[in-house]
Scaffold this active site. Structure first.
Site, PDB file in Angstrom:
ATOM      1  N   SER A  46       0.811  -1.220   0.000  1.00 28.17           N
ATOM      2  CA  SER A  46       0.000   0.000   0.000  1.00 28.17           C
ATOM      3  C   SER A  46       0.844   1.269   0.000  1.00 28.17           C
ATOM      4  O   SER A  46       1.712   1.446   0.863  1.00 28.17           O
ATOM      5  CB  SER A  46      -0.896  -0.006   1.249  1.00 28.17           C
ATOM      6  OG  SER A  46      -1.331   1.293   1.562  1.00 28.17           O
ATOM      7  N   GLY A  47       0.560   2.168  -0.921  1.00 33.36           N
ATOM      8  CA  GLY A  47       1.250   3.448  -0.941  1.00 33.36           C
ATOM      9  C   GLY A  47       0.970   4.273   0.299  1.00 33.36           C
ATOM     10  O   GLY A  47       1.870   4.894   0.875  1.00 33.36           O
ATOM     11  N   LEU A  48      -0.294   4.247   0.717  1.00 39.83           N
ATOM     12  CA  LEU A  48      -0.665   4.984   1.935  1.00 39.83           C
ATOM     13  C   LEU A  48       0.100   4.448   3.136  1.00 39.83           C
ATOM     14  O   LEU A  48       0.671   5.207   3.919  1.00 39.83           O
ATOM     15  CB  LEU A  48      -2.186   4.855   2.173  1.00 39.83           C
ATOM     16  CG  LEU A  48      -2.686   5.407   3.509  1.00 39.83           C
ATOM     17  CD1 LEU A  48      -2.446   6.908   3.608  1.00 39.83           C
ATOM     18  CD2 LEU A  48      -4.163   5.075   3.709  1.00 39.83           C
ATOM     19  N   ASP A  58       0.882  10.621   1.723  1.00 39.02           N
ATOM     20  CA  ASP A  58       0.649   9.790   0.535  1.00 39.02           C
ATOM     21  C   ASP A  58       0.568  10.679  -0.708  1.00 39.02           C
ATOM     22  O   ASP A  58      -0.403  10.672  -1.436  1.00 39.02           O
ATOM     23  CB  ASP A  58      -0.656   8.994   0.747  1.00 39.02           C
ATOM     24  CG  ASP A  58      -0.878   7.918  -0.312  1.00 39.02           C
ATOM     25  OD1 ASP A  58       0.068   7.612  -1.068  1.00 39.02           O
ATOM     26  OD2 ASP A  58      -2.003   7.400  -0.401  1.00 39.02           O
ATOM     27  N   ASP A  85       1.280  -1.047  -4.949  1.00 35.14           N
ATOM     28  CA  ASP A  85       0.526   0.156  -5.288  1.00 35.14           C
ATOM     29  C   ASP A  85       1.535   1.137  -5.892  1.00 35.14           C
ATOM     30  O   ASP A  85       2.277   1.786  -5.167  1.00 35.14           O
ATOM     31  CB  ASP A  85      -0.095   0.696  -3.996  1.00 35.14           C
ATOM     32  CG  ASP A  85      -0.773   2.036  -4.181  1.00 35.14           C
ATOM     33  OD1 ASP A  85      -0.869   2.521  -5.324  1.00 35.14           O
ATOM     34  OD2 ASP A  85      -1.210   2.588  -3.156  1.00 35.14           O
ATOM     35  N   ASP A  87       1.015   3.876  -7.443  1.00 35.19           N
ATOM     36  CA  ASP A  87       0.448   5.229  -7.610  1.00 35.19           C
ATOM     37  C   ASP A  87       0.187   5.519  -9.100  1.00 35.19           C
ATOM     38  O   ASP A  87      -0.491   4.751  -9.756  1.00 35.19           O
ATOM     39  CB  ASP A  87       1.361   6.279  -6.962  1.00 35.19           C
ATOM     40  CG  ASP A  87       1.383   6.156  -5.443  1.00 35.19           C
ATOM     41  OD1 ASP A  87       0.476   5.521  -4.883  1.00 35.19           O
ATOM     42  OD2 ASP A  87       2.308   6.694  -4.811  1.00 35.19           O
ATOM     43  N   GLU A 114      -2.773   4.088 -11.066  1.00 41.43           N
ATOM     44  CA  GLU A 114      -4.052   4.804 -11.068  1.00 41.43           C
ATOM     45  C   GLU A 114      -4.027   5.965 -12.050  1.00 41.43           C
ATOM     46  O   GLU A 114      -2.965   6.564 -12.286  1.00 41.43           O
ATOM     47  CB  GLU A 114      -4.369   5.297  -9.647  1.00 41.43           C
ATOM     48  CG  GLU A 114      -3.364   6.263  -9.066  1.00 41.43           C
ATOM     49  CD  GLU A 114      -3.399   6.341  -7.537  1.00 41.43           C
ATOM     50  OE1 GLU A 114      -3.413   5.276  -6.880  1.00 41.43           O
ATOM     51  OE2 GLU A 114      -3.387   7.468  -7.009  1.00 41.43           O
ATOM     52  N   LYS A 120       0.505  12.380  -6.788  1.00 40.47           N
ATOM     53  CA  LYS A 120      -0.883  12.042  -6.451  1.00 40.47           C
ATOM     54  C   LYS A 120      -1.238  12.483  -5.033  1.00 40.47           C
ATOM     55  O   LYS A 120      -0.373  12.856  -4.230  1.00 40.47           O
ATOM     56  CB  LYS A 120      -1.146  10.543  -6.656  1.00 40.47           C
ATOM     57  CG  LYS A 120      -0.225   9.574  -5.913  1.00 40.47           C
ATOM     58  CD  LYS A 120      -0.470   9.424  -4.413  1.00 40.47           C
ATOM     59  CE  LYS A 120      -1.853   8.928  -4.041  1.00 40.47           C
ATOM     60  NZ  LYS A 120      -2.053   7.493  -4.272  1.00 40.47           N
ATOM     61  N   ASN A 122      -3.972  10.984  -1.839  1.00 45.11           N
ATOM     62  CA  ASN A 122      -4.782   9.817  -1.488  1.00 45.11           C
ATOM     63  C   ASN A 122      -6.235  10.014  -1.917  1.00 45.11           C
ATOM     64  O   ASN A 122      -6.783  11.114  -1.827  1.00 45.11           O
ATOM     65  CB  ASN A 122      -4.704   9.547   0.019  1.00 45.11           C
ATOM     66  CG  ASN A 122      -5.418   8.255   0.396  1.00 45.11           C
ATOM     67  OD1 ASN A 122      -6.611   8.251   0.686  1.00 45.11           O
ATOM     68  ND2 ASN A 122      -4.702   7.144   0.344  1.00 45.11           N
ATOM     69  N   SER A 123      -6.848   8.943  -2.377  1.00 47.20           N
ATOM     70  CA  SER A 123      -8.203   9.001  -2.952  1.00 47.20           C
ATOM     71  C   SER A 123      -9.263   9.486  -1.971  1.00 47.20           C
ATOM     72  O   SER A 123     -10.322   9.948  -2.385  1.00 47.20           O
ATOM     73  CB  SER A 123      -8.602   7.616  -3.453  1.00 47.20           C
ATOM     74  OG  SER A 123      -7.773   7.229  -4.511  1.00 47.20           O
ATOM     75  N   ARG A 159      -6.002   1.178 -12.452  1.00 45.94           N
ATOM     76  CA  ARG A 159      -6.963   1.617 -11.425  1.00 45.94           C
ATOM     77  C   ARG A 159      -7.756   2.819 -11.916  1.00 45.94           C
ATOM     78  O   ARG A 159      -7.171   3.845 -12.269  1.00 45.94           O
ATOM     79  CB  ARG A 159      -6.199   1.927 -10.146  1.00 45.94           C
ATOM     80  CG  ARG A 159      -6.990   2.680  -9.093  1.00 45.94           C
ATOM     81  CD  ARG A 159      -6.261   2.599  -7.781  1.00 45.94           C
ATOM     82  NE  ARG A 159      -6.604   3.658  -6.864  1.00 45.94           N
ATOM     83  CZ  ARG A 159      -6.062   3.804  -5.663  1.00 45.94           C
ATOM     84  NH1 ARG A 159      -5.129   2.945  -5.255  1.00 45.94           N
ATOM     85  NH2 ARG A 159      -6.419   4.784  -4.877  1.00 45.94           N
ATOM     86  N   HIS A 190     -12.236   1.783  -7.962  1.00 46.88           N
ATOM     87  CA  HIS A 190     -12.194   2.296  -6.592  1.00 46.88           C
ATOM     88  C   HIS A 190     -13.421   3.150  -6.310  1.00 46.88           C
ATOM     89  O   HIS A 190     -13.974   3.787  -7.203  1.00 46.88           O
ATOM     90  CB  HIS A 190     -10.912   3.104  -6.368  1.00 46.88           C
ATOM     91  CG  HIS A 190     -10.495   3.154  -4.927  1.00 46.88           C
ATOM     92  ND1 HIS A 190     -11.092   2.403  -3.950  1.00 46.88           N
ATOM     93  CD2 HIS A 190      -9.532   3.881  -4.290  1.00 46.88           C
ATOM     94  CE1 HIS A 190     -10.512   2.658  -2.784  1.00 46.88           C
ATOM     95  NE2 HIS A 190      -9.563   3.555  -2.963  1.00 46.88           N
TER      96      HIS A 190
HETATM   97  C1  SPV Z   1      -3.370   2.477  -0.796  1.00 42.83           C
HETATM   98  O1  SPV Z   1      -3.499   1.566   0.036  1.00 42.83           O
HETATM   99  O2  SPV Z   1      -2.408   3.241  -0.810  1.00 42.83           O
HETATM  100  C2  SPV Z   1      -4.395   2.699  -1.803  1.00 42.83           C
HETATM  101  C3  SPV Z   1      -5.775   2.385  -1.500  1.00 42.83           C
HETATM  102  O3  SPV Z   1      -4.071   3.202  -2.850  1.00 42.83           O
HETATM  103  S1  SPV Z   1      -6.521   3.860  -1.020  1.00 42.83           S
HETATM  104  O4  SPV Z   1      -5.862   4.358   0.169  1.00 42.83           O
HETATM  105  O5  SPV Z   1      -7.903   3.490  -0.772  1.00 42.83           O
HETATM  106  O6  SPV Z   1      -6.450   4.832  -2.089  1.00 42.83           O
HETATM  107 MG    MG Z   2      -2.350   4.232  -2.743  1.00 40.33          MG
END
Ligand code: SPV
Ligand code: MG
Length: 295
Positions: A46-48, A58, A85, A87, A114, A120, A122-123, A159, A190
């Site tokens: 996971s990027g986050l 993130d 991930d 990004d 994505e 980026k 975070n979503s 993504r 997502h």
């Molecule tokens: C992550 O885990 O970094 C993701 C999922 O990309 S989210 O945080 O939902 O974007």
């Molecule tokens: Mg991410």
């Protein structure tokens, strides 16, 4: 189905085989090991979570080679496949295809990219204000990534952020289709909704054109059988190792700060023996017997 030896093949089998599979988040070698020990068949890099564990946001504040270093430790520590991930691919098509090469070299089974703009966000933050990548530009990036891989089983997941950014189902489907034509192995659709309606609507229209991956962080109340019956292929539990580490560390550190002794925490933290076991200490002890001069 027999278990394939290559990590890439095993990740691909999760996408293309029967039934629903799960990827559990990890953010360093230790958490990756814990995920494997629990029985998971694959890891979400996971990027986050990797950013949070490094103490940064993130927003691509950690450089892509710093992420690569982390995910390499994760791959070395485990035998199950990792989907990183990636990004936005950390730049344009050229950055993305170089990333794919480096991930292959370091034993990562696949990458998810994505359709947003580097750097980026975070979503789940300022989501409707987030610009999406131009559809043709992102399709070119996916095509470049696919043409860069040397192992034909390496997985590239595209993504789609259209629902997150508030552009609706039609735009999401249009983008998914463009990325499918560009060669993506799967689509991650997502959503930030608290219920699964929009990802279920997407699945209904999408059919079986490509395997679909979902991240139910916000719609966590939806029973997993709903995803299974709808025909999704992979569910990602995206950040719960990192979040549980925060909760546990906060509690322990606060307790020690208040008490100025260790008596109230010793029984509540992993024994040192567990730390040594997770590090594979036993293997080194055996190796010392085999390789060091006896004397
Ligand atoms: C992550 O885990 O970094 C993701 C999922 O990309 S989210 O945080 O939902 O974007
Ligand atoms: Mg991410």
């Amino acid at each position: 189905q027999p278990v394939a030896s290559k990590k890439t093949t095993r990740l691909r089998q999760m996408l293309e085989g029967q039934g629903l599979s799960f990827l559990m988040e990890a953010h360093n070698g230790l958490s990756a090991k814990i995920v494997e020990e629990a029985g998971f068949q694959g890891i979400w890099g996971s990027g986050l979570s990797i950013s949070a564990a490094l103490g940064v946001r993130d927003n691509n504040e950690a450089s892509w080679t710093q992420v690569l270093e982390v995910v390499e430790f994760m791959a070395d520590a485990t035998t199950i496949p990792i989907l990183l991930d990636g990004d936005t691919g950390y730049g344009n098509f050229n950055s993305a295809r170089r990333l794919v090469r480096k991930l292959e070299q370091r034993g990562i089974a696949g990458v998810c990219m994505e359709d947003k703009i580097f750097p980026k966000t975070n979503s789940f933050l300022r989501s409707t204000a987030q610009p999406l990548a131009d559809i043709e530009e992102f399709a070119g990036k996916i095509r470049a990534a696919k043409e860069a891989q040397t192992d034909s089983d390496f997985v590239v997941v595209a993504r789609v952020e259209a629902l997150i950014a508030g552009h609706g189902l039609e735009e999401a489907l249009k983008r998914g289709e463009a990325y499918r034509k560009a060669g993506a192995d799967a689509i991650l659709i997502h959503s930030k909704e608290r219920h699964a309606d929009e990802i279920l609507a997407f699945k209904k229209e999408w059919g079986d054109r490509l395997p679909l991956v979902i991240v139910p962080t916000k719609y966590y109340r939806t029973p997993t059988d709903v995803f299974r019956e709808a025909g999704f292929k992979i569910v990602i539990w995206a950040n719960h190792a990192m979040r549980s580490a925060i909760t546990a560390m906060q509690a322990t550190v606060k307790q020690i700060f208040q008490d100025e002794h260790l008596m109230n925490v010793e029984e509540r933290v992993a024994p040192l023996a567990d730390v040594f076991r997770l590090q594979g200490e036993n293997e080194l002890e055996q190796a010392e017997k085999a390789y060091l001069p006896r004397g």
